[in-house]
Design a protein around this motif. Structure first.
Motif, PDB file in Angstrom:
ATOM      1  N   GLY A 151      36.918  39.260  31.624  1.00 52.58           N
ATOM      2  CA  GLY A 151      35.566  38.434  31.254  1.00 52.58           C
ATOM      3  C   GLY A 151      36.014  37.121  31.413  1.00 52.58           C
ATOM      4  N   LEU A 152      34.854  36.356  31.445  1.00 50.14           N
ATOM      5  CA  LEU A 152      34.555  35.120  31.536  1.00 50.14           C
ATOM      6  C   LEU A 152      34.355  34.430  29.939  1.00 50.14           C
ATOM      7  CD1 LEU A 152      32.748  34.518  34.942  1.00 50.14           C
ATOM      8  CD2 LEU A 152      35.109  34.504  34.428  1.00 50.14           C
ATOM      9  N   GLY A 202      39.101  42.451  34.330  1.00 49.88           N
ATOM     10  CA  GLY A 202      38.454  42.697  33.404  1.00 49.88           C
ATOM     11  C   GLY A 202      38.538  41.836  32.140  1.00 49.88           C
ATOM     12  N   VAL A 227      38.479  32.417  38.548  1.00 52.46           N
ATOM     13  CA  VAL A 227      37.286  33.232  37.907  1.00 52.46           C
ATOM     14  C   VAL A 227      37.309  34.289  38.456  1.00 52.46           C
ATOM     15  CG1 VAL A 227      34.787  33.177  38.095  1.00 52.46           C
ATOM     16  CG2 VAL A 227      35.892  30.968  37.175  1.00 52.46           C
ATOM     17  N   GLY A 228      37.457  34.650  39.846  1.00 47.75           N
ATOM     18  CA  GLY A 228      37.518  35.826  40.550  1.00 47.75           C
ATOM     19  C   GLY A 228      38.572  36.942  39.688  1.00 47.75           C
ATOM     20  N   THR A 229      39.825  36.251  39.890  1.00 49.15           N
ATOM     21  CA  THR A 229      40.794  37.145  38.994  1.00 49.15           C
ATOM     22  C   THR A 229      40.636  37.557  37.509  1.00 49.15           C
ATOM     23  OG1 THR A 229      42.450  35.985  40.250  1.00 49.15           O
ATOM     24  CG2 THR A 229      43.364  37.113  38.483  1.00 49.15           C
ATOM     25  N   MET A 230      39.904  36.584  37.012  1.00 51.04           N
ATOM     26  CA  MET A 230      39.686  37.043  35.460  1.00 51.04           C
ATOM     27  C   MET A 230      38.633  38.208  35.561  1.00 51.04           C
ATOM     28  SD  MET A 230      39.450  33.441  33.506  1.00 51.04           S
ATOM     29  CE  MET A 230      39.015  34.017  31.808  1.00 51.04           C
ATOM     30  N   TRP A 231      37.522  38.075  36.155  1.00 50.83           N
ATOM     31  CA  TRP A 231      36.412  38.935  36.498  1.00 50.83           C
ATOM     32  C   TRP A 231      37.264  40.320  37.106  1.00 50.83           C
ATOM     33  CZ3 TRP A 231      34.323  41.631  40.777  1.00 50.83           C
ATOM     34  CH2 TRP A 231      33.242  42.183  40.333  1.00 50.83           C
ATOM     35  N   PHE A 232      37.875  40.274  38.046  1.00 46.98           N
ATOM     36  CA  PHE A 232      38.390  41.549  38.333  1.00 46.98           C
ATOM     37  C   PHE A 232      39.344  42.244  37.559  1.00 46.98           C
ATOM     38  CE2 PHE A 232      41.545  43.615  41.006  1.00 46.98           C
ATOM     39  CZ  PHE A 232      40.856  44.626  41.601  1.00 46.98           C
ATOM     40  N   MET A 236      30.628  33.689  29.472  1.00 48.57           N
ATOM     41  CA  MET A 236      29.614  34.508  29.954  1.00 48.57           C
ATOM     42  C   MET A 236      29.796  35.984  29.141  1.00 48.57           C
ATOM     43  SD  MET A 236      29.635  34.578  34.125  1.00 48.57           S
ATOM     44  CE  MET A 236      28.201  35.897  34.179  1.00 48.57           C
ATOM     45  N   SER A 237      30.352  35.496  27.894  1.00 53.22           N
ATOM     46  CA  SER A 237      30.616  36.758  27.037  1.00 53.22           C
ATOM     47  C   SER A 237      29.313  37.056  26.217  1.00 53.22           C
ATOM     48  CB  SER A 237      31.813  36.456  25.817  1.00 53.22           C
ATOM     49  OG  SER A 237      30.987  35.625  24.919  1.00 53.22           O
TER      50      SER A 237
END
Length: 169
Positions: A45-46, A43, A36-41, A49-50
């Protein structure tokens, strides 16, 4: 005595099982948090949470329209002035447009466009043509000239004038 030995070993197995379960849960949580942190970092997105709430009617992005090009086969050759001496300039061009009708119109009116571009190139200064800024300025002036010719003929404008080869001597 046998009963005492059995009661002492049961709690030890139960404690080891709890420890193993907790370690597995902690490892799984670490893996999930790292993904999750890698996807958020990055860009990306999750997905859960779109901000797109399924409104298909609204589009915020413009559709990509590829450019098409018209290669002008014959070079524009003319003399340019340089401190009292005559120098030569030879330029091969291409026209870029997103509307194919603009390139068809440019092909139709190519003799007039070539004439105007040769006159524009002949008015240029030799020293300006040797610098990148001077070449960019020439390309912008050529674009203006081409679009003026097309506008006089009632045709759509081209997007850019590109140099395929540029020689001054």
């Amino acid at each position: 005595m046998a009963e005492n030995n059995a009661s002492e070993t049961a709690p030890a197995k139960k404690g080891k099982l709890k420890l193993i379960i907790m370690l597995v849960v902690v490892i799984i949580m670490a893996i999930v948090l790292s993904v999750v942190g890698t996807m958020w970092f990055l860009g990306g997105g999750l997905p859960f949470m779109s901000e797109d709430h399924g409104e298909a009617g609204e589009t915020t992005e413009e559709a990509f329209v590829p450019s098409t090009y018209l290669l002008i086969d014959k070079a524009l050759v003319t003399t340019v002035q340089a401190q009292g001496r005559q120098r030569y300039a030879q330029v091969y061009l291409a026209l870029e447009a997103t509307d194919p009708q603009a390139l068809a119109a440019a092909q139709l009116h190519l003799p007039l466009i070539r004439s105007q571009l040769i006159m524009l190139l002949g008015k240029s200064e030799f020293n300006d043509l040797q610098t990148p800024e001077g070449r960019r300025g020439l390309a912008e002036r050529m674009l203006t000239t081409v679009n003026q010719v097309l506008e006089q003929e009632g045709e759509p404008a081209v997007k850019r004038v590109l140099f395929r080869n540029f020689v001054v001597q």
